[in-house]
Write a protein that holds these residues in place. Sequence first.
Motif, PDB file in Angstrom:
ATOM      1  N   ASN A   1       0.844  -1.191   0.000  1.00 13.31           N
ATOM      2  CA  ASN A   1       0.000   0.000   0.000  1.00 13.31           C
ATOM      3  C   ASN A   1       0.883   1.246   0.000  1.00 13.31           C
ATOM      4  O   ASN A   1       2.000   1.240   0.524  1.00 13.31           O
ATOM      5  CB  ASN A   1      -0.938   0.001   1.202  1.00 13.31           C
ATOM      6  CG  ASN A   1      -0.216  -0.163   2.524  1.00 13.31           C
ATOM      7  OD1 ASN A   1       0.643  -1.036   2.657  1.00 13.31           O
ATOM      8  ND2 ASN A   1      -0.565   0.652   3.512  1.00 13.31           N
ATOM      9  N   LYS A   2       0.387   2.283  -0.627  1.00 12.63           N
ATOM     10  CA  LYS A   2       1.103   3.547  -0.852  1.00 12.63           C
ATOM     11  C   LYS A   2       2.133   3.431  -1.977  1.00 12.63           C
ATOM     12  O   LYS A   2       2.757   4.424  -2.353  1.00 12.63           O
ATOM     13  CB  LYS A   2       1.811   4.053   0.418  1.00 12.63           C
ATOM     14  CG  LYS A   2       0.930   4.135   1.653  1.00 12.63           C
ATOM     15  CD  LYS A   2      -0.228   5.083   1.469  1.00 12.63           C
ATOM     16  CE  LYS A   2      -1.059   5.181   2.755  1.00 12.63           C
ATOM     17  NZ  LYS A   2      -2.249   6.044   2.576  1.00 12.63           N
TER      18      LYS A   2
ATOM     19  N   LYS B   1      -1.837   2.756  -7.961  1.00 17.46           N
ATOM     20  CA  LYS B   1      -1.346   3.079  -6.621  1.00 17.46           C
ATOM     21  C   LYS B   1      -2.396   2.626  -5.625  1.00 17.46           C
ATOM     22  O   LYS B   1      -3.567   2.991  -5.727  1.00 17.46           O
ATOM     23  CB  LYS B   1      -1.098   4.578  -6.466  1.00 17.46           C
ATOM     24  CG  LYS B   1      -0.601   4.967  -5.074  1.00 17.46           C
ATOM     25  CD  LYS B   1      -0.355   6.463  -4.965  1.00 17.46           C
ATOM     26  CE  LYS B   1       0.149   6.836  -3.573  1.00 17.46           C
ATOM     27  NZ  LYS B   1       0.401   8.294  -3.444  1.00 17.46           N
TER      28      LYS B   1
ATOM     29  N   VAL C   1      -4.009   2.536  -1.904  1.00 21.95           N
ATOM     30  CA  VAL C   1      -4.094   3.464  -0.772  1.00 21.95           C
ATOM     31  C   VAL C   1      -4.842   2.816   0.389  1.00 21.95           C
ATOM     32  O   VAL C   1      -5.374   1.724   0.261  1.00 21.95           O
ATOM     33  CB  VAL C   1      -4.805   4.768  -1.190  1.00 21.95           C
ATOM     34  CG1 VAL C   1      -3.977   5.486  -2.236  1.00 21.95           C
ATOM     35  CG2 VAL C   1      -6.197   4.471  -1.741  1.00 21.95           C
TER      36      VAL C   1
END
Length: 227
Positions: A169-170, A225, A227
């Motif tokens: 994640n991120k 991406k 999140v």
Amino acid sequence: MAATATASASTSAIGSSYPSTSSSSSTAPKTFRYPPIHAFPPFYTLQHNPVSRAQQLSQWRALILDYCRSHRIFSLSPLPSASDASGSSPHKTLFANASIQRSLSPESIRAVLADLVEHKGAAWEDQLTTAKKSAAAGQGNNAKAFIYWKTPAQWGDAIYEWVMATGQNKSIMTLFELNQGELVESQDFYELPMPILKLALKHLSSQGKAQIFAGSEAEDGEGVKFV
């Protein structure tokens, strides 16, 4: 009278639900057990009676989804491809039973796949890869159906679970990395067809869990991406 009794027995067997105890086909992998109906000759001829046909198609739907899940098969077509030449091809195992010398015709396979699409268990390739949804989708024996033994939403959830478990994640990943990268080789979604992968990511995007970035030219240049 004998002919009537035989026809009645055939319709009854086709119309019955899967028995709880399954038997193994001689051509099946040891990890997959076919239901007894797979060894029943009338199963390979689509019934004309609407009630019997509906029950028969229901059995084919369940069998196809179980088979594809067990073998990690993401797509099927009415006609075998060049890569289906082996004895383990679905056209020689799933849609046929050599021990009773029976098989579904290409036209019947297309009808079975069309029924699976109608019941949201699959989608025609041209429905997912063309901008306009054509009424002629899935027509012809060269059509390909993507099999939803997991729905795109379920694939999205599986991908996100892996992302969170591995600390991705991120981070930004290309679709190629998510589809064929070394990090995902052990995952069920490894080599997931790109149209299904994109639907899975759209599901995550709709939940605010992913942002999709368009690539310049090459498909694997697209990124996401989490999140």
